[in-house]
Design a protein around this motif. Structure first.
Motif: not given
Length: 528
Positions: A172-176, A452-460, A462-463
């Motif tokens: 895990g995680p299955g993220g993509r 690139a605008r960072i839409d998500r950045l955490d320990q689970e 990234f987007a």
């Protein structure tokens, strides 16, 4: 888990062995076996001739595409149990929930990858299970236009993608994972590689190699240049394009180039740090120049040198000190330095990452943690300096403090795409959002910038979303645009230039308007 890898036994390659070793080393894998029956699709013999010609003309050697002795597959031949998962590299096994298939531009098999490269495309790789895309990416190359080099880079990154996806399935995680159509028939298709077309290609290759050789005889290449301008209004990141203002080129003597400009203001004075690359040595150091109201006061002087190549002097202020994280990928580390007598006196305080070939490490504080962004060459037994492209695989690490310790993101690589992966300067905040300058290397190193605008950045997870692409233009001519940074009232970029090897005699050169001052505490002399 028992994984069975379906590969073409009539054409085993080095990348097959690398993939098998990687899978076997994953936690949760108790067995790896192969199905190596000959694949139905025939590899064109003209492709082998092309590879040999390119190796001869361009001086490249095959890596992942090199033939593998059949005996090296013996340890993987086992049929003692039913596999839990089939990884089908040939595309000739039935699809289903327990079968992963590999596709290049929507078609299966290495021949599809070859066709994409022959069509001068940037191949897209997809790993598919029962019609759903588990992971996908675009495959970069450090030497686009050379099919053998591009083919090897693509195979190396395919190993990265497959291994990372399997690791995430196990831990895990299955993220993509996403649902998408594939095999839609719209993939780029190269011309058939017949003997006549191979002859024509070989003639073009020889002509191009001759022109390239003549160019290198006449010019120092590559030769980068830095540009700066007073920042009296919106910067490039806010505009999303090159500003109409004129850029002033930081002069060099033609025997060295300056690149990767990072300005910083300390105690009211602006200093510009750059990669300083003497063509004679082929190994860069870090230099700096002080800026006054009218621009640079002299020429850059050295402040940091190591036994290995240094570049991308990511400099920042924190905890009452000035710090620098220069690129040191040649040493396989990401190191943190502190200035004891700014702008000189740099001492190594910590190794943030070790055993990693990381390019252009960029730090940012977000969400109560510090993050490192860098593109990474994958490690491999037969290539200790890494293999695959330097530009297409973005990795993240995070730590509670900028000093570390840093842990890798569980979804690494979080992005595989040469257009939007490699950092191109500091990450900045705009309107409550983080904007990350990136290099567009799809058609070659540093061809353009993207934002690139960072839409998500955490320990689970990234987007990011691309908001703009910035290319050279009338205010900054040339073929490349590589880095952007602002600080201390100036904005800086860099790009390519021509630097003739024949130098004008010194008596005809205009002396500098003001002699440069030595940098305190460096121990370095002014360059010639």
């Amino acid at each position: 888990m028992h994984v069975r890898v379906r590969l073409d036994g009539a054409r085993p390659r080095r990348w097959h062995a690398a993939l098998l070793r990687r899978i076997a080393g994953l936690p949760g894998i108790h067995a790896v076996s192969i199905d190596d029956a000959p694949a139905p699709a025939a590899w064109p013999s003209a492709a082998d001739l092309l590879f040999k010609l390119e190796a001869l003309v361009h001086g490249v050697s095959p890596t992942g595409s090199d033939d593998l002795p059949v005996a090296e597959l013996a340890p993987w031949r086992r049929d003692d149990s039913k596999p839990d998962l089939v990884l089908d590299l040939c595309g000739d096994r039935p699809t289903g929930a327990a079968t992963w298939q590999l596709a290049f531009d929507g078609r299966r098999g290495e021949e599809a990858l070859l066709a994409s490269l022959l069509a001068a495309a940037v191949p897209q790789v997809a790993l598919v299970e029962d019609g759903s895309v588990l992971a996908q990416g675009r495959l970069g190359s450090d030497r686009p236009g050379i099919v053998l080099a591009s083919f090897d880079d693509a195979l190396a990154r395919t190993v990265t993608l497959v291994t990372a996806t399997l690791r995430q399935r196990l831990t895990g995680p299955g993220g993509r994972r996403q649902t998408a159509a594939w095999c839609d028939g719209t993939a780029a298709r190269g011309r058939a590689l017949t003997v006549p077309s191979l002859g024509a290609r070989a003639a073009r290759m020889l002509a191009g190699a001759l022109i390239h050789r003549l160019y290198r005889i006449c010019y120092n290449a590559p030769h980068w240049r830095c540009g700066w301008r007073p920042l009296n209004g919106p910067d490039l990141i806010t505009l999303g394009r090159l500003p109409e203002a004129t850029w002033t080129v930081l002069p060099d003597d033609g025997r060295r180039f300056y690149a990767d400009p990072f300005p910083i203001a300390v105690d009211g004075t602006t200093h510009l740090f750059v990669e300083d690359f003497p063509h004679a040595t082929g190994k860069a150091i870090i230099s700096t120049v002080r800026f006054g109201p009218d621009g640079p006061e002299g020429t850059p002087v050295p402040v940091l040198e190591e036994a290995h190549h240094l570049s991308y002097p990511f400099v920042f202020e924190r905890a009452g000190s000035i710090w620098m994280v220069p690129e040191s990928s040649a040493a396989g580390t990401v190191d943190l330095y502190r200035a004891t007598r700014f702008p000189g006196g740099w001492v190594k305080e910590a190794t943030l990452l070790a055993g990693v070939v990381a390019s252009d490490a960029t730090l940012v504080e977000h969400g109560g943690r510090w993050w490192i962004f860098a593109t990474v060459r994958d490690a491999e037994r037969d290539a200790p300096a890494g293999w695959g492209s330097f530009h297409d695989a973005l990795h993240l690490w995070s730590a509670p403090d900028f000093l570390g310790p840093y842990t890798p993101h569980p979804a690494n690589p979080v992005l595989v795409d040469p257009s939007f992966a490699r950092p191109a300067g500091r990450i900045v905040a705009r309107g409550g959002q983080l904007i990350r300058p990136v290099q567009d290397c799809a058609k070659g190193y540093g061809r353009a910038l993207a934002l690139a605008r960072i839409d998500r950045l955490d320990q689970e997870s990234f987007a990011q979303s691309i908001t703009a692409r910035v290319t050279t233009g009338p205010t900054w001519p040339g073929s490349r645009l590589h880095t952007v940074n602002a600080g201390g009232g100036i904005e800086c970029i860099d790009g390519s230039a021509r630097a003739p090897r024949l130098r004008v005699p010194s008596r005809f050169r205009r002396p500098p308007a003001r002699p440069p001052e030595p940098v305190p505490g460096t121990g370095f002399r002014q360059p010639d």
